[in-house]
Design a protein around this motif. Structure first.
Motif, PDB file in Angstrom:
ATOM      1  N   THR A 273      -4.127   0.451  -2.236  1.00 40.79           N
ATOM      2  CA  THR A 273      -3.536  -0.835  -1.891  1.00 40.79           C
ATOM      3  C   THR A 273      -3.637  -1.794  -3.067  1.00 40.79           C
ATOM      4  OG1 THR A 273      -3.527  -2.642  -0.271  1.00 40.79           O
ATOM      5  CG2 THR A 273      -5.678  -1.822  -0.962  1.00 40.79           C
TER       6      THR A 273
ATOM      7  N   THR B 225      -7.570   1.286   0.998  1.00 39.52           N
ATOM      8  CA  THR B 225      -7.368   0.800   2.358  1.00 39.52           C
ATOM      9  C   THR B 225      -7.485   1.956   3.340  1.00 39.52           C
ATOM     10  OG1 THR B 225      -5.851  -0.418   3.821  1.00 39.52           O
ATOM     11  CG2 THR B 225      -4.847   1.111   2.248  1.00 39.52           C
TER      12      THR B 225
ATOM     13  N   SER C 271      -8.936  -3.369   3.994  1.00 39.79           N
ATOM     14  CA  SER C 271      -8.570  -3.184   2.591  1.00 39.79           C
ATOM     15  C   SER C 271      -9.608  -3.835   1.687  1.00 39.79           C
ATOM     16  CB  SER C 271      -7.197  -3.809   2.300  1.00 39.79           C
ATOM     17  OG  SER C 271      -6.189  -3.207   3.077  1.00 39.79           O
TER      18      SER C 271
ATOM     19  N   SER D 172       0.833  -1.204   0.000  1.00 36.01           N
ATOM     20  CA  SER D 172       0.000   0.000   0.000  1.00 36.01           C
ATOM     21  C   SER D 172       0.865   1.250   0.000  1.00 36.01           C
ATOM     22  CB  SER D 172      -0.926   0.024   1.221  1.00 36.01           C
ATOM     23  OG  SER D 172      -0.193   0.270   2.405  1.00 36.01           O
TER      24      SER D 172
ATOM     25  N   ARG E 299      -6.271  -2.301  10.022  1.00 36.59           N
ATOM     26  CA  ARG E 299      -6.546  -1.749   8.703  1.00 36.59           C
ATOM     27  C   ARG E 299      -7.513  -2.638   7.934  1.00 36.59           C
ATOM     28  NH1 ARG E 299      -1.366  -0.588   6.790  1.00 36.59           N
ATOM     29  NH2 ARG E 299      -1.474  -1.700   4.838  1.00 36.59           N
TER      30      ARG E 299
END
Length: 213
Positions: free
Chosen positions: A142, A163, A185, A121, A183
């Motif tokens: 990403t 993301t 994504s 990313s 995170r």
């Protein structure tokens, strides 16, 4: 009489000498120097490593009629690098990129194995610093490499999407900090083999260790 005058003179000279010596000592005394410890700042470049767990949700559509969904559990391990700018009001902005081994494998339709090999990313970051503790949010672009295997066929495609996440950095020393991060994504949809569209997204929780320059 002469003795009295001599004693008085000696006393006067001694008192004058002592007064002058005291004045010299006071004048020559150097005041102590105070050193201020510089305030910690997040400004600067950094590199680090991170690892954790990933939970990927995948779905595939075959010939626009058949649909299958699977949950993928795996691990992530990789490296990251970035640069921060801290302002006087405690706001910190920065840029960061990462690349990591991203292992997830599961079967679609009972016999086609789909998984990921790596992901990366490029993101922007904004945070607020409480001295050595910084909370931050991050978002950006990403990508991930997805592969499918069945009947002797092994094909891969690079997926890309967006993301976003949040985390905490804590400076253990002026040069070393630790990180905890979540995170999400969304890697988008691709026709990985003819007539089969694959869509997947992933949640990741990671811990990291970094060196600041």
């Amino acid at each position: 009489m002469h003795k009295i005058i001599a004693l008085a003179s000696a006393f006067l000279l001694t008192s004058t000498a002592m007064t002058m010596a005291a004045d010299l000592i006071e004048q020559s005394a150097v005041p102590p120097v105070e050193f201020e410890t510089p305030a910690f700042t997040w400004t600067g470049a950094y590199v680090g490593i991170s690892g954790g767990a990933g939970w990927l949700d995948g779905s595939t559509t075959k010939a626009r009629r058949f649909h299958d969904e699977q949950d993928f559990d795996g691990s992530v391990f990789g490296a990251f690098a970035g640069y921060n700018w801290q302002f006087g009001n405690g706001i910190v902005v920065g840029v960061e990129g990462d690349i990591e081994y991203n292992s997830n494998d599961e079967k679609f339709f009972g016999y086609r194995t789909f998984g990921t090999d790596w992901a990366g990313s490029a993101r922007g970051r904004i945070g607020y610093a409480f001295d050595r503790l910084m909370v931050f949010g991050t978002a950006g672009w990403t990508m991930a490499n997805g592969h499918i295997q069945y009947g002797g066929i092994d094909k891969s495609e690079t997926f890309s999407g967006w993301t976003a996440g949040a985390g905490v950095d804590y400076a253990v020393t002026d040069k070393i900090f630790v990180r905890g991060e979540y995170r999400y994504s969304d890697f988008g949809t691709k026709e990985i083999v003819r007539g089969m569209n694959v869509d997947f997204d992933q949640s990741v929780v990671k811990l990291g260790l970094a060196v600041k320059f």
